[in-house]
Design a protein around this motif. Structure first.
Motif, PDB file in Angstrom:
ATOM      1  N   UNK A   1     106.834  71.835  62.329  1.00  0.00           N
ATOM      2  CA  UNK A   1     106.436  70.638  61.582  1.00  0.00           C
ATOM      3  C   UNK A   1     105.719  69.622  62.460  1.00  0.00           C
ATOM      4  N   UNK A   2     105.450  69.982  63.685  1.00  0.00           N
ATOM      5  CA  UNK A   2     104.612  69.189  64.584  1.00  0.00           C
ATOM      6  C   UNK A   2     103.609  70.131  65.249  1.00  0.00           C
ATOM      7  N   UNK A   3     102.359  69.658  65.422  1.00  0.00           N
ATOM      8  CA  UNK A   3     101.432  70.480  66.188  1.00  0.00           C
ATOM      9  C   UNK A   3     101.793  70.431  67.667  1.00  0.00           C
ATOM     10  N   UNK A   4     101.453  71.485  68.388  1.00  0.00           N
ATOM     11  CA  UNK A   4     101.674  71.518  69.816  1.00  0.00           C
ATOM     12  C   UNK A   4     100.583  70.699  70.500  1.00  0.00           C
ATOM     13  N   UNK A   5     100.873  70.177  71.678  1.00  0.00           N
ATOM     14  CA  UNK A   5     100.064  69.103  72.244  1.00  0.00           C
ATOM     15  C   UNK A   5      99.252  69.542  73.458  1.00  0.00           C
ATOM     16  N   UNK A   6      98.005  69.130  73.479  1.00  0.00           N
ATOM     17  CA  UNK A   6      97.129  69.296  74.628  1.00  0.00           C
ATOM     18  C   UNK A   6      96.655  67.906  75.039  1.00  0.00           C
ATOM     19  N   UNK A   7      96.989  67.530  76.284  1.00  0.00           N
ATOM     20  CA  UNK A   7      96.617  66.219  76.806  1.00  0.00           C
ATOM     21  C   UNK A   7      95.470  66.371  77.804  1.00  0.00           C
ATOM     22  N   UNK A   8      94.363  65.713  77.528  1.00  0.00           N
ATOM     23  CA  UNK A   8      93.224  65.678  78.447  1.00  0.00           C
ATOM     24  C   UNK A   8      93.462  64.609  79.500  1.00  0.00           C
ATOM     25  N   UNK A   9      93.268  64.979  80.754  1.00  0.00           N
ATOM     26  CA  UNK A   9      93.420  64.041  81.863  1.00  0.00           C
ATOM     27  C   UNK A   9      92.120  63.248  82.007  1.00  0.00           C
TER      28      UNK A   9
ATOM     29  N   UNK B   1      95.713  58.324  83.003  1.00  0.00           N
ATOM     30  CA  UNK B   1      95.516  58.179  81.564  1.00  0.00           C
ATOM     31  C   UNK B   1      95.300  59.555  80.931  1.00  0.00           C
ATOM     32  N   UNK B   2      96.029  59.805  79.829  1.00  0.00           N
ATOM     33  CA  UNK B   2      95.930  61.064  79.113  1.00  0.00           C
ATOM     34  C   UNK B   2      95.628  60.791  77.643  1.00  0.00           C
ATOM     35  N   UNK B   3      94.814  61.645  77.063  1.00  0.00           N
ATOM     36  CA  UNK B   3      94.496  61.554  75.645  1.00  0.00           C
ATOM     37  C   UNK B   3      94.864  62.864  74.970  1.00  0.00           C
ATOM     38  N   UNK B   4      95.637  62.774  73.880  1.00  0.00           N
ATOM     39  CA  UNK B   4      95.986  63.991  73.158  1.00  0.00           C
ATOM     40  C   UNK B   4      94.769  64.465  72.359  1.00  0.00           C
ATOM     41  N   UNK B   5      94.300  65.679  72.635  1.00  0.00           N
ATOM     42  CA  UNK B   5      93.080  66.210  72.025  1.00  0.00           C
ATOM     43  C   UNK B   5      93.350  67.513  71.278  1.00  0.00           C
ATOM     44  N   UNK B   6      94.594  67.712  70.837  1.00  0.00           N
ATOM     45  CA  UNK B   6      94.975  68.972  70.190  1.00  0.00           C
ATOM     46  C   UNK B   6      94.128  69.270  68.970  1.00  0.00           C
ATOM     47  N   UNK B   7      93.877  68.267  68.152  1.00  0.00           N
ATOM     48  CA  UNK B   7      93.121  68.487  66.921  1.00  0.00           C
ATOM     49  C   UNK B   7      91.655  68.778  67.212  1.00  0.00           C
ATOM     50  N   UNK B   8      91.049  67.986  68.082  1.00  0.00           N
ATOM     51  CA  UNK B   8      89.628  68.159  68.378  1.00  0.00           C
ATOM     52  C   UNK B   8      89.328  69.511  69.009  1.00  0.00           C
ATOM     53  N   UNK B   9      90.259  70.035  69.809  1.00  0.00           N
ATOM     54  CA  UNK B   9      90.005  71.272  70.539  1.00  0.00           C
ATOM     55  C   UNK B   9      90.546  72.517  69.839  1.00  0.00           C
ATOM     56  N   UNK B  10      91.044  72.370  68.619  1.00  0.00           N
ATOM     57  CA  UNK B  10      91.404  73.541  67.828  1.00  0.00           C
ATOM     58  C   UNK B  10      92.819  74.033  67.991  1.00  0.00           C
ATOM     59  N   UNK B  11      93.692  73.244  68.609  1.00  0.00           N
ATOM     60  CA  UNK B  11      95.081  73.658  68.818  1.00  0.00           C
ATOM     61  C   UNK B  11      95.968  73.284  67.632  1.00  0.00           C
ATOM     62  N   UNK B  12      95.783  72.077  67.103  1.00  0.00           N
ATOM     63  CA  UNK B  12      96.736  71.483  66.163  1.00  0.00           C
ATOM     64  C   UNK B  12      96.920  72.314  64.900  1.00  0.00           C
TER      65      UNK B  12
ATOM     66  N   UNK C   1     101.142  74.177  63.836  1.00  0.00           N
ATOM     67  CA  UNK C   1     102.066  73.334  63.076  1.00  0.00           C
ATOM     68  C   UNK C   1     103.327  74.062  62.606  1.00  0.00           C
ATOM     69  N   UNK C   2     103.258  75.276  62.044  1.00  0.00           N
ATOM     70  CA  UNK C   2     104.486  75.919  61.554  1.00  0.00           C
ATOM     71  C   UNK C   2     105.347  76.521  62.656  1.00  0.00           C
ATOM     72  N   UNK C   3     104.810  76.636  63.857  1.00  0.00           N
ATOM     73  CA  UNK C   3     105.505  77.317  64.949  1.00  0.00           C
ATOM     74  C   UNK C   3     106.442  76.362  65.687  1.00  0.00           C
ATOM     75  N   UNK C   4     107.538  76.920  66.213  1.00  0.00           N
ATOM     76  CA  UNK C   4     108.436  76.168  67.084  1.00  0.00           C
ATOM     77  C   UNK C   4     108.249  76.722  68.488  1.00  0.00           C
ATOM     78  N   UNK C   5     107.649  75.916  69.381  1.00  0.00           N
ATOM     79  CA  UNK C   5     107.186  76.417  70.662  1.00  0.00           C
ATOM     80  C   UNK C   5     108.148  76.200  71.811  1.00  0.00           C
ATOM     81  N   UNK C   6     108.103  77.140  72.775  1.00  0.00           N
ATOM     82  CA  UNK C   6     108.949  77.089  73.963  1.00  0.00           C
ATOM     83  C   UNK C   6     108.106  77.322  75.218  1.00  0.00           C
ATOM     84  N   UNK C   7     108.072  78.545  75.724  1.00  0.00           N
ATOM     85  CA  UNK C   7     107.283  78.826  76.913  1.00  0.00           C
ATOM     86  C   UNK C   7     105.802  78.577  76.681  1.00  0.00           C
ATOM     87  N   UNK C   8     105.106  78.120  77.742  1.00  0.00           N
ATOM     88  CA  UNK C   8     103.692  77.795  77.612  1.00  0.00           C
ATOM     89  C   UNK C   8     103.036  77.931  78.980  1.00  0.00           C
ATOM     90  N   UNK C   9     101.779  78.362  78.978  1.00  0.00           N
ATOM     91  CA  UNK C   9     101.081  78.497  80.251  1.00  0.00           C
ATOM     92  C   UNK C   9      99.577  78.488  80.083  1.00  0.00           C
TER      93      UNK C   9
END
Length: 634
Positions: free
Chosen positions: A379-387, A392-403, A407-415
Motif C-alpha cells: 500500500x506504499x510505493x517503494x522509494x528511490x532517493x536522488x542525491x 539533500x535527497x529528493x524522492x523520484x520513485x514516480x518520475x523514474x518508473x518505480x512507484x 505499490x502492492x508489494x511488501x518489500x524487504x531485501x534490496x540492492x
C-alpha cells in the motif's frame, strides 16, 4: 521456563482462531486512526491489482517466453536441504514475521564466496520442547555446489536469529561475522582454520533485546572497524503483545479492518547502539556520546555505514519501520548530527514516514553521488532517493518508473546491481507479506510474492524487467533478507534470498550478453581496515566514470559481496582506477585487462588475479602492474 511454556500454549490455542481469520472477503475502507497506529505506517488501502489469470500481481503477471535473467539453482547447488523457520504458521506475533538475513563472505580465503543464512526459532524451541533451528554456512565447492559446514565451523547460532554483518574487526585478514538475535547477539571471530568462536561476551557486544541489521564501519578513522547495532521492538515472551493488554497501547490491531498481529506501532521500541573498537578485542558503547542512541526508540531495521559526502568519513543511515529514517552525518570528532528530516530521507515525498525495511546505496546516474533505495510495506510505493548533493535527497520513485509497479508489494531485501554489465546500476527488490490472511482477501496482493527487477536506462528511467515463467523472477516466496554478489566468479552478480519459513533461493545470473566486467578485492594497509570497508573506487572506461563503495551490511539485515564490481559493456580497456582508502590515501592503479577479479593491496597495487573460470584462490596469479600515483589525504 513456565512463562515460555505458557507462551507456547497461547500460540497453540490461537492457531485455529487465526486460521479462520476475521472480517469479510473484499476490500475494506482505509483503516482508522487507531488501527493505523497499531500496525505499520502505510498510505492507506491501494487498489487491487490482478493479472490476466486473475492472480494478484504480486504472485503473477508472468510472460510465457523471453530471455531469462536469473534461474533459481538452489536445489541444484545444494541449498534447498536447509530450511528457515520463524515462529508458528499463524504469525500471531510480530517476532514471527520479519524473517532473517544472509551474508556472502569468503570465510576461508580461497577466493570464492560462501553463504551464511541466519535462522529463526520457535516458542517451542525456546522452551526446550523442540530442536532449535540452526543457521547454515554453505562452503563454495567451486563447481556450482555448496556444502553446509555450519556445525563444524561453530556458527549454527541456535538462537532466535535476525541479521548478519561481515567485517574484519581485528584486522587479521579473515572475515568475521556479527549475528543479531532476539536476545543476546554473537560476534563470530574467524579462527583461520574453517572455524569461528563466539567472542561477543568478552568483546562487550552481546546487547540483548531485539537487534536487527547491524553494520561495521570505521567512523573515527583509526583503522579499526566499529559496530552499529539497531534496536527494533521490546518483546517479552512471557508477556507477548496481545491486543487489549498492557503490553500494547491499543485495544485492536488491524490491517484493512482485519485483525492481525500487533506492531510495530503501539509497541515500545528499542534503543540503537554504537560500539567503538578499542583495538584489543573489546568494544566500548559510545552510543549516547556519539549522538546515535535513538532516545525516542524508533523501530530500527537496517543500518549502513557509508561515506555519503565524499570527505573520507563514513556517515550512518538507518531505515526505521513506521518511524522517520535517520541520516547521521559524521562530524569527524566522534560525533554525528542527525539530518534525516532536513535532508529529505526521513520521509517520503508526501512528508510521511513509511515502514522502512531494506536499504541500498548506489550511484545509479554515474555522477559520483550515492543515491538511496528503500523498501517498505504494501500500500506504499517503494522509494528511490536522488542525491542532490549538500545532504539533500529528493524522492523520484514516480518520475523514474518505480512507484507504479511496487505499490502492492511488501518489500524487504534490496540492492543496486549491474545485472547485465552495461555500466549502469539496476535495482532489485525482494518481497513477501507478513499477514497470511491476505491470501483470503480480494486486495490484489499475496502472502508469497515474486522479486522485482528494474533495468536502468542511463540514469533517466527504470524499466520493469518481465518475469518469464519458470525463470528466477517468477519464483514466489516469502522473501526477506537478500545478498548480492558474484558467487561463481564469472563476473555476473547473483542473488541469495533467505525466505521466511522456506528454502532459500539462489538466483544465478544467466544473462546471455557478452558484456565485459572487472572486480576488485581490496586489502587495506596500516591506516585502513584490512578488508577495505569504507573504501570508494572510481573507475573510468569507455568515457564513463562509475563509483563503487566497500560496505558492511545493508539490503535487509544482510551483507553483500565486499568485492567491487563494475560492468563495462563492450569496452575492453580500463582507462583509470582511483581508490580512496579509508585511511585517507588516494591511489591510482593501472589495470591491464578486463574480465578478471583483481586483488589490490593498499600502497602496493595489484597483487593477484582470478580470470573467469579459474579454480584457484584470490592470489592465484600475479600480474605485472604498478601504483602510478599516491596522494596524501587532504
Amino acid at each position: 521456563m513456565s512463562s515460555l511454556l505458557s507462551f507456547c500454549m497461547v500460540i497453540a490455542m490461537l492457531l485455529a482462531a487465526s486460521a479462520t481469520g476475521s472480517g469479510q472477503a473484499g476490500d475494506t475502507p482505509a483503516h482508522d486512526a487507531m488501527s493505523q497506529q497499531s500496525g505499520a505506517s502505510t498510505g492507506g488501502s491501494a487498489p487491487a491489482v490482478y493479472d490476466s489469470h486473475h492472480r494478484p500481481i504480486t504472485a503473477g503477471g508472468f510472460i510465457a517466453s523471453g530471455p531469462a535473467v536469473f534461474q533459481d539453482v538452489a536445489k541444484k547447488s545444494g541449498l534447498s536441504a536447509w530450511r528457515h523457520t520463524l515462529g508458528s504458521p499463524a504469525k500471531q506475533w510480530i517476532v514471527e514475521t520479519d524473517g532473517s538475513g544472509v551474508a556472502l563472505l569468503d570465510y576461508d580465503n580461497d577466493g570464492w564466496l560462501d553463504i551464511y543464512l541466519v535462522n529463526g526459532s520457535t516458542a517451542e524451541a525456546e522452551a526446550g520442547l523442540a530442536v532449535r533451528p540452526r543457521a547454515a554456512l554453505f562452503h563454495n565447492n567451486h563447481d556450482g555446489t555448496f556444502t553446509d559446514v555450519a556445525a563444524k565451523a561453530g556458527v549454527t547460532n541456535d538462537r532466535w536469529g535476525f541479521g548478519v554483518a561481515v567485517g574484519d574487526y581485528d584486522n587479521d585478514g579473515w572475515p568475521d561475522m556479527y549475528v543479531t538475535n532476539l536476545g543476546k547477539n554473537r560476534l563470530f571471530h574467524n579462527n583461520h582454520d574453517g572455524t569461528f568462536t563466539d567472542v561477543a561476551p568478552r568483546a562487550g557486544v552481546e546487547v540483548g533485546g531485539w537487534s536487527t541489521g547491524a553494520t561495521f564501519g570505521d567512523y573515527d578513522g583509526d583503522g579499526r572497524l566499529d559496530l552499529f547495532v539497531p534496536g527494533y521492538v521490546q518483546f517479552d515472551f512471557a508477556h507477548p503483545p496481545e491486543p487489549g493488554t498492557a503490553n500494547t497501547s491499543f485495544h485492536t490491531c488491524q490491517y484493512r479492518g482485519v485483525t492481525v498481529s500487533c506492531g510495530p506501532r503501539g509497541l515500545p521500541g528499542a534503543p540503537d547502539h554504537l560500539f567503538h573498537n578499542n583495538g584489543d578485542g573489546t568494544f566500548a558503547d559510545v552510543s549516547q556520546k556519539a549522538g546515535v542512541d535513538d532516545p525516542q526508540h524508533f523501530y530500527g531495521f537496517t543500518g549502513l555505514f557509508v561515506g555519503m559526502k565524499g570527505n573520507g568519513r563514513p556517515d550512518l543511515l538507518v531505515a526505521n519501520d513506521s518511524t522517520p529514517n535517520f541520516y547521521y552525518v559524521n562530524q569527524g570528532d566522534g560525533h554525528f548530527v542527525e539530518r534525516g528530516q532536513a535532508s529529505g530521507f526521513a520521509f517520503n515525498r508526501e512528508g510521511r514516514e513509511v515502514a522502512g525495511m531494506g536499504l541500498a546505496v548506489g550511484d545509479y546516474r554515474n555522477n559520483g553521488r550515492l543515491d538511496l533505495a528503500l523498501t517498505d510495506f504494501s500500500d506504499d510505493n517503494k522509494l528511490l532517493y536522488r542525491n542532490d548533493g549538500d545532504d539533500n535527497f529528493t524522492e523520484v520513485s514516480e518520475e523514474l518508473g518505480i512507484a507504479q509497479h511496487t505499490l502492492p508489494f511488501l518489500g524487504w531485501g534490496v540492492g543496486f546491481l549491474d545485472y547485465d554489465n552495461d555500466g549502469w546500476k539496476d535495482l532489485m527488490m525482494l518481497n513477501g507479506h507478513i499477514y497470511p490472511i491476505v491470501d483470503r482477501m480480494a486486495w490484489g496482493t499475496s502472502y508469497r510474492q515474486r522479486p522485482l527487477l528494474f533495468h536502468n536506462r542511463h540514469g533517466q528511467h527504470f524499466d520493469l524487467v518481465s518475469a518469464v515463467e519458470g525463470s528466477g523472477l517468477s519464483v514466489v516466496a516469502c522473501e526477506r533478507g537478500a545478498a548480492f554478489g558474484d558467487l561463481f566468479n564469472d563476473g555476473k552478480i547473483d542473488v541469495v534470498v533467505n525466505n521466511l519459513d522456506g528454502q532459500p533461493t539462489l538466483l544465478r545470473n544467466v544473462t546471455s550478453n557478452a558484456h565485459h566486467w572487472v572486480e576488485f578485492k581490496l586489502i587495506g594497509g596500516a591506516r585502513s581496515p584490512r578488508d577495505g570497508v569504507g573504501a570508494t573506487l572510481r573507475l573510468k572506461a569507455g568515457g564513463m566514470i562509475q563509483r563503487e563503495d566497500i560496505l558492511s551490511g545493508g539490503s535487509f539485515m544482510s551483507s553483500n559481496d565486499q568485492r567491487a564490481h563494475f560492468g563495462i559493456g563492450d569496452v575492453r580497456k580500463i582507462d583509470h582506477l582511483e581508490i580512496h582508502w579509508p585511511g585517507g590515501t588516494v591511489e591510482e592503479v593501472a589495470v591491464s585487462g578486463v574480465d578478471a577479479i583483481y586483488t589490490i593491496v593498499e600502497g602496493q597495487g595489484i597483487a593477484g588475479s582470478i580470470r573467469s573460470g579459474d579454480s584457484g584462490g584470490g592470489q592465484a596469479r600475479a600480474v605485472e602492474n604498478r601504483v602510478v600515483a599516491r596522494h596524501p589525504p587532504s
